[in-house]
Design an enzyme around this catalytic site. Structure first.
Site, PDB file in Angstrom:
ATOM      1  N   HIS A 174      31.920  36.812  30.916  1.00  0.00           N
ATOM      2  CA  HIS A 174      30.481  36.748  31.181  1.00  0.00           C
ATOM      3  C   HIS A 174      29.820  35.887  30.109  1.00  0.00           C
ATOM      4  O   HIS A 174      29.260  36.394  29.131  1.00  0.00           O
ATOM      5  CB  HIS A 174      29.877  38.151  31.206  1.00  0.00           C
ATOM      6  CG  HIS A 174      30.294  38.968  32.389  1.00  0.00           C
ATOM      7  ND1 HIS A 174      31.298  39.906  32.335  1.00  0.00           N
ATOM      8  CD2 HIS A 174      29.863  38.949  33.681  1.00  0.00           C
ATOM      9  CE1 HIS A 174      31.465  40.459  33.524  1.00  0.00           C
ATOM     10  NE2 HIS A 174      30.618  39.894  34.371  1.00  0.00           N
ATOM     11  N   ASP A 228      23.636  37.102  34.640  1.00  0.00           N
ATOM     12  CA  ASP A 228      24.396  37.845  33.623  1.00  0.00           C
ATOM     13  C   ASP A 228      23.813  37.636  32.238  1.00  0.00           C
ATOM     14  O   ASP A 228      24.518  37.766  31.228  1.00  0.00           O
ATOM     15  CB  ASP A 228      25.869  37.390  33.631  1.00  0.00           C
ATOM     16  CG  ASP A 228      26.598  37.826  34.879  1.00  0.00           C
ATOM     17  OD1 ASP A 228      26.431  38.986  35.294  1.00  0.00           O
ATOM     18  OD2 ASP A 228      27.342  37.007  35.465  1.00  0.00           O
ATOM     19  N   ASP A 272      29.072  34.908  42.849  1.00  0.00           N
ATOM     20  CA  ASP A 272      29.507  35.642  41.668  1.00  0.00           C
ATOM     21  C   ASP A 272      30.980  36.049  41.772  1.00  0.00           C
ATOM     22  O   ASP A 272      31.692  36.111  40.773  1.00  0.00           O
ATOM     23  CB  ASP A 272      28.627  36.869  41.483  1.00  0.00           C
ATOM     24  CG  ASP A 272      28.848  37.544  40.143  1.00  0.00           C
ATOM     25  OD1 ASP A 272      29.482  36.931  39.257  1.00  0.00           O
ATOM     26  OD2 ASP A 272      28.400  38.698  39.977  1.00  0.00           O
TER      27      ASP A 272
END
Length: 937
Positions: free
Chosen positions: A670, A711, A823
């Site tokens: 991330h 994120d 995603d």
């Protein structure tokens, strides 16, 4: 030796030094050097090493002898006929001397003959005998055309005995004819023959490209051929010897284990005995009537060349395969110690080689080379079938060229079969392709040329070309096993509507229920404002609005802004101005300030920006920290968002910089690269999924901002960890979508900073609209909402009305699920990209597991690096999350998206994961590092 370690299921051996590797694998060195690096029970004993080396030596000699093909005994027997004929001629006319020298000379099939004697037909009436012998010698004339043709000498073997005395039209191979015509001779002279004197030179065995004097010559060509043919045979025998040395009988009560060992021993002994017996036969033939120097000097040269080849080949193997795909050790001499022998066996190295082949075969370079080769081969086949005869091209030349192409295609099929673990041949078109190539190769080797087979090959290249251009559509369309309750209910209600036994009132209610379910308003309060307007007070209406979702939905506060409409009304008809595009590119270059060399490289990389397999890793490696600046400006410029919404360059630069700084550098997954990748995936769906016809420019900007900040500020742990540790973020957001709420809050903290404010010139309506869109999109990425999101979208897609033009919920649903799909797009990418993302993802999960261990918490499933098999984890992730998601969204998107995401990505990665699971299921230690998960070294 090295090949065995790849094929065996597990191995303890690490990579040695090249010197030790050479001792293990070189033909001569491994005869004398004991395998000290191997456990004692797995070493090849000295007698077996003697058999192995003897097989190699005698096999090489056998091949040299077979390729030279000694025919001296045959030649001697044929030349002896000259002595017989001369003797019988002399006997027939004794004491007269009638077998006199003939002045006739000529060249026959490459041989010059000028040493004949005349053999007249014996006259029985005058008492001359030997008529039978004369007829025998005359019969030798019919054998002249049947003698072997020596290709490397370009002539027939020099073993002829007799010819016709005169020309009778049956000697087409005679050149420089000096014989008289039979029709010009008297009858009694026609029936006589000319034969060669016994002293005429007789043919002896020769080899192609002989060098040196006759008594001490050798053939480099034969030496090279023998070496090349010997290598694969020696390789197979070596493999059998290694397997035999490691084959043990553990269960003495079993019948199969001792029998298997016995069969292997018999096989190895039989091969060795056969080679020795054949070698003894050739040695006897060579010693009695051959040219020993030619054979043994050629053998010596072949051995020298083979040893040089062996060293060079082993060095290449060591660098390219062994060091690349096996494990490195610090000190190889430690393997003789008991504590090292007790180390658990390591992962099989063969899958690494398979993955490497898969990467190579899937590369763009290989595909381009393959298409170029197929194009050239198509032209060749057409030429062979149509005009080759007109130009007089020899069939032998065409066959050799064809054999080169077929060898390349055959090699490609072998590599694809190996890389795909035989799955390549399960496709009917691939099986047909392989069958045509193999049959063609076999017929070429046998020397059979068939026009019909050429047509079949032409059909093959047409099929291959179509499949390469359109993509492989041969796989069965995979259907999700998930049942959607909404679809089942709608199916039942439609059956009620179509029923003839029910009344109209029931059907009307069923139709109303279908409309409510399809519109996704099943749980919304619905009342007829027109009917209740007079009886409902202002206070009641206010309370109803407060208790519905409309209270917090700012999109319901305003009508669509007129400015936004006017900016988009002619969007589809706009043609990009080349001059303006150059100006924008130059402006972006000035903003990010990179070197010209890097900029030129970026221009090449950006050629694939719209493709699904865009290399985001290569892009990030080229730009480093400037990647997000270039990406943001390029994307917003591409859609005209900077101009349409009057976004200042400074504000946008500050925003992108703040986004990059808000990601934790220690996060392997991330991070800012993931944010760029999600946004780039969304751009693919907007472009190829034809989403622009459903979305406004404001929607598009909201989507891209949501992707970049989905994120934002991710701490590298999941919601469950934050909730379990009573983290302040979990307390703040009441354990509900903790990270997603945190991302939204951080996003608008950045967006509302005056230095970053790109919304400063938006209208009030536009701001509240884009805020609600971003919040809903980011909150929809919570994995706990997966089934609700997917099922709701499937329910709407199953209706013929989706998406309704004036229905904001449909538009929001599209934006949400496309972000969710973007995603979770990694398993739908090419295998190389997917495994890199997998490695990054698993490392971040392992880091959370390490923290949980340290704090004494229960480690989250699959987050323990010492027990997790990442391939099983990823396979479950695909089955439960990714596959149902993409099968649902691809029903809505055009076919090109299905080809890119499912056929070329998801299905191939599923097969690869299944293969990896099978290979690792019996491993004691299934933990795998980030390096080992990568498909590239």
């Amino acid at each position: 030796m090295w090949a065995y370690k790849f094929i065996k299921k597990d191995t303890r051996l690490q990579v040695p030094s090249f010197q030790t590797f050479l001792k293990q694998n070189h033909d001569i060195l491994k005869l004398w050097c004991e395998e000290v690096q191997e456990p004692p029970e797995e070493r090849i004993i000295f007698p077996l090493r003697i058999i192995r080396f003897g097989t190699y030596f005698f096999l090489l000699f056998l091949l040299v002898a077979a390729l030279i093909n000694p025919q001296d005994i045959y030649y001697t027997e044929e030349c002896y006929k000259r002595t017989v004929c001369y003797t019988e001629c002399s006997k027939s006319y004794f004491p007269e001397i009638s077998c006199t020298e003939s002045p006739i000379t000529f060249k026959y099939n490459g041989n010059r003959y000028n040493n004949f004697f005349t053999y007249k037909r014996p006259d029985v009436k005058q008492g001359q005998g030997g008529l039978e012998k004369y007829e025998m010698c005359k019969g030798y004339i019919g054998s002249n055309t049947g003698y072997p043709f020596i290709k490397h000498l370009g002539r027939q073997a020099h073993v002829h005995t007799c010819f016709s005395y005169c020309i009778n039209g049956d000697d087409d191979y005679v050149i420089g004819e000096t014989r008289p015509n039979c029709v010009d001779l008297p009858t009694d002279e026609r029936d006589q023959i000319i034969c060669l004197y016994p002293e005429e030179r007789c043919e002896t065995t020769t080899a192609p490209s002989e060098l040196g004097p006759y008594d001490a010559s050798l053939s480099p060509e034969i030496a090279v051929y023998a070496m090349l043919i010997c290598t694969p045979i020696q390789f197979i025998f070596e493999f059998l010897c290694v397997m035999l040395a490691r084959m043990k009988v553990f269960n003495h009560e079993s019948t199969w284990e001792p029998l298997r060992l016995l069969l292997f021993q018999i096989a190895v002994t039989s091969i060795f005995t056969y080679i020795i017996a054949q070698s003894v036969y050739f040695i006897e033939v060579i010693a009695t009537s051959g040219r020993p120097a030619l054979y043994f000097l050629t053998l010596l040269l072949s051995i020298v060349l083979d040893q040089i080849k062996s060293v060079l080949f082993l060095y290449v193997i060591y660098l390219v395969i062994v060091r690349r795909f096996m494990h490195l050790s610090i000190n190889e001499s430690e393997y003789v110690k008991p504590e090292i022998l007790a180390i658990p066996k390591q992962e099989n190295a063969l899958p690494r080689l398979q993955v490497f082949c898969l990467k190579t075969l899937e590369s763009t370079t290989f595909e381009m080379m393959s298409m170029a080769l197929i194009s050239i081969y198509t032209i060749f086949v057409l030429f062979q079938l149509t005009v080759a005869d007109i130009f007089g091209v020899p069939d032998s030349l065409l066959a050799e060229i064809d054999n080169v192409f077929l060898s390349l295609f055959f090699t490609e099929i072998i590599l694809k079969t190996f890389a795909s673990n035989l799955m390549f041949l399960f496709d009917i078109f691939n099986a047909f392709d392989a069958a045509v190539v193999i049959i063609s190769e076999v017929l070429n080797i046998m020397g059979i040329v068939a026009k019909g087979l050429g047509v079949l090959r032409l059909l093959r290249v047409v099929v291959i070309t179509i499949r390469k251009i359109t993509g492989n559509q041969s796989k069965l369309r995979h259907q999700s096993k998930m049942n959607n309750p909404v679809e089942s209910v709608i199916k039942i209600l439609r059956a009620i509507v179509e029923s003839k036994e029910l009344g109209n009132s029931v059907k009307k209610e069923a139709k109303w229920a279908i409309e409510i379910i399809e519109s996704n308003k099943l749980y919304e309060l619905n009342f007829d404002m027109a009917a209740e307007e007079k009886s409902m007070g202002v206070e009641a209406k206010a309370w109803l609005n407060i208790t519905t979702e409309a209270a917090n939905d700012t999109t319901q506060w305003f009508e669509r802004d007129l400015d936004d409409f006017l900016k988009e009304i002619h969007r589809d008809d706009e043609e990009p101005d080349p001059n303006k595009l150059e100006e924008e590119e130059e402006r972006i270059k000035q903003i990010i300030q990179v070197q010209p060399r890097i900029w030129n490289n970026i221009i090449k990389i950006m050629d694939d920006f719209d493709k699904w397999d865009f290399d985001i890793f290569k892009y990030q490696e080229a730009l480093q920290d400037a990647a997000i600046l270039h990406f943001g400006f390029k994307l917003f410029t591409m859609y005209g968002l900077l101009e349409k919404f009057s976004i200042a360059d400074n504000n946008f630069t500050n925003l992108l910089t703040q986004i990059k700084n808000s990601f934790y550098e220690n996060n392997s997954y991330h991070n800012v690269l993931k944010a760029i990748d999600i946004t780039r995936n969304y751009h693919y769906f907007v472009k190829h999924g034809e989403l622009m016809k459903h979305l406004s420019d404001l929607n598009v900007m909201a989507c891209f901002l949501s992707c970049l900040m989905a994120d934002l500020g991710h701490p590298g742990v999941n919601n469950s960890y934050l909730i379990a540790t009573k983290h302040p973020k979990a307390i703040r957001y009441n354990d509900k979508s903790v990270l997603e709420n945190h991302h939204c809050a951080m996003a608008f903290k950045l967006l509302l900073d005056p230095q970053n404010d790109i919304f400063e010139l938006l209208s009030e309506a536009q701001y509240w609209n884009i805020r609600q869109i971003i919040i809903k999109m980011i909150l929809a990425t919570d994995l706990s909402n997966h089934f609700e999101l997917v099922m709701a979208f499937r329910g709407r897609v199953s209706t013929k009305k989706f998406p309704e033009e004036n229905r904001a919920e449909d538009k929001q649903m599209i934006m949400n699920i496309v972000l969710y799909a973007s995603d979770h797009a990694a398993p739908c990418k090419g295998s190389i990209a997917y495994f890199r993302w997998m490695a990054n993802e698993m490392e971040e999960y392992y880091q959370q597991g390490d923290i949980e261990k340290k704090l004494g918490y229960t480690v989250t499933n699959f987050y323990d690096r010492t027990t997790c098999n990442p391939f099983i984890f990823q396979r479950g992730y695909i089955s439960v999350i990714v596959e149902p998601l993409y099968l649902t969204i691809l029903e809505f998107l055009p076919a090109v998206c299905r080809t890119d995401c499912q056929t070329k990505g998801l299905e191939e990665n599923k097969a690869l994961l299944d293969q990896k699971i099978e290979e690792t299921k019996n491993l004691m230690n299934v933990s795998m590092s980030t390096h080992e998960l990568n498909l590239v070294d």
